[in-house]
Motif scaffolding. Structure first.
Motif: not given
Length: 407
Positions: A39-53
């Motif tokens: 639920x919380x902790x260290x963030x994980x960067x996925x492809x959804x974090x890169x937006x279309x712009x």
């Protein structure tokens, strides 16, 4: 200046064209599983974090437990890293990580690392990767499956224009200066929006919800333009839901409509600088955007709502309320339809609002208006700078514009 024809297009004859693998490495992230996430902790960067712009949004990251960080030190993303979506709908989208926060790289996110920054400058490399040249190479090499994806070997076989280092530096400096100005304006707007939100919270900290959004605005729905009305170029532009993103309305990538279609159209469907639009259907339902300062002739498409304020600046009160947690919950709970959620203009107008008198509407709106006038001006500058950057990018990266590197 003499030119050379290469497998990826024309460039100056004195530039090199090299394989990706000779100057850089693509590093995959860790393949986190569903049961890794917390639920919380260290963030994980996925492809959804890169937006279309190409922007990066860390607000919707998944997490892993902080106690596991030592196991993933090799997957920590560094400030300035160049990240790409290697699969899915946004395949090939590039983002630049600009944070010192500890964030971990997920598997289908690619991290581009120059082998020697004395040979290829990281800033230059980033801008090259954002060009259509790179995108077309990725599209040509992607694996055709249910989920589009591109592999490490495919990336390593791609080609890169490699100008002399001083030219790389000059190209990157021109583009970075524009990006820095855009970033400064965005940060100014964030500060202004935070000031407006602070005022809103102070005004309505302890208030009963006995008023309604309809006390502030009417919601104007758009016109149902026919597909045959649209054309490749023109003076009149139609704003659709797709043009609303990140609190701004992108007026540079709109569809054009024939003058014959709009010459007798009711002016209630026209849009002006500073207007606020609302997405009334689909995946973007509830998203709002402000029209930047513009001289374009703009029209409102169906299923896009336009705030028609009842008092000078009262649209900003409605805007702040509908973007608040209360407003978001109301929109979610009021929308009908599961596959394609919809909300009506009446539904928006009926949203309960904290108790407010006419005198308070006038007073509060007059305090908000100057803040948002600056926001609106900045948004116009952002879109002008962004358009200039997008014009210069392919010309600089293909050597069409020669840069003096003599100092």
């Amino acid at each position: 200046m003499s030119k050379q024809e290469t497998d990826i297009g024309t460039c100056p004859a004195h530039w090199q064209v090299v394989k990706f693998s000779s100057v850089a490495e693509l590093k995959h992230g860790y393949q986190f599983r569903t049961n890794d996430f917390t639920e919380s902790g260290i963030k994980v960067f996925k492809i959804t974090q890169i937006k279309s712009d190409g922007s990066i949004d860390l607000s919707s990251c998944s997490f892993i437990d902080e106690s596991r960080l030592e196991s993933f030190t090799n997957n920590i993303i560094k400030n300035g890293d160049i990240l790409m979506a290697l699969s899915g709908a946004t395949i090939g989208k590039i983002g630049r990580f600009r944070s010192n926060e500890v964030v971990l790289q997920n598997y289908r996110v690619g991290n581009f690392i120059p082998l020697d920054e004395k040979i290829i400058m990281k800033d230059y490399f980033y801008y090259f990767l954002t060009t259509e040249n790179t995108y077309y190479q990725i599209m040509a090499n992607q694996n055709q499956s249910a989920q589009e994806n591109v592999g490490k070997a495919d990336i390593h076989n791609m080609l890169v224009f490699l100008p002399p280092f001083e030219e790389q530096k000059s190209i990157a400096e021109v583009l970075s200066s524009l990006d820095d100005k855009i970033d400064l304006l965005y940060r100014q707007n964030q500060t202004l929006e935070q000031m407006a939100e602070t005022l809103y919270d102070a005004w309505f900290e302890e208030s009963d919800f006995t008023s309604r959004v309809s006390d502030l605005i009417d919601l104007q729905n758009g016109y149902a333009f026919k597909s045959k009305s649209f054309q490749d170029l023109g003076e009149d532009r139609v704003l659709k839901i797709k043009n609303i993103s990140g609190g701004i309305v992108d007026i540079e990538t709109t569809d054009f409509v024939s003058h014959e279609t709009v010459e007798n159209l009711d002016e209630k469907f026209s849009i002006s600088t500073g207007d606020i639009l609302f997405a009334m259907t689909g995946a973007k339902i509830g998203k709002m955007g402000i029209i930047p300062k513009t001289d374009y002739k703009l029209w409102l498409n169906q299923r896009v709502g336009l705030f028609k304020e009842k008092y000078y600046g009262s649209r900003f009160l409605a805007y702040l309320h509908l973007k608040s947690d209360y407003g978001k919950d109301y929109i979610e709970n009021t929308a009908t339809g599961s596959a394609q959620p919809n909300i009506s203009g009446t539904g928006i107008e009926n949203c309960e609002f904290p108790a407010i008198t006419e005198q308070e509407i006038v007073e509060y709106s007059n305090q908000l208006a100057p803040l948002y006038e600056k926001v609106i001006f900045n948004l116009g500058q952002i879109q002008k700078l962004d358009a200039l950057r997008n014009t210069l990018l392919p010309k600089l990266m293909g050597g069409e514009i020669s840069i003096n590197t003599d100092g």
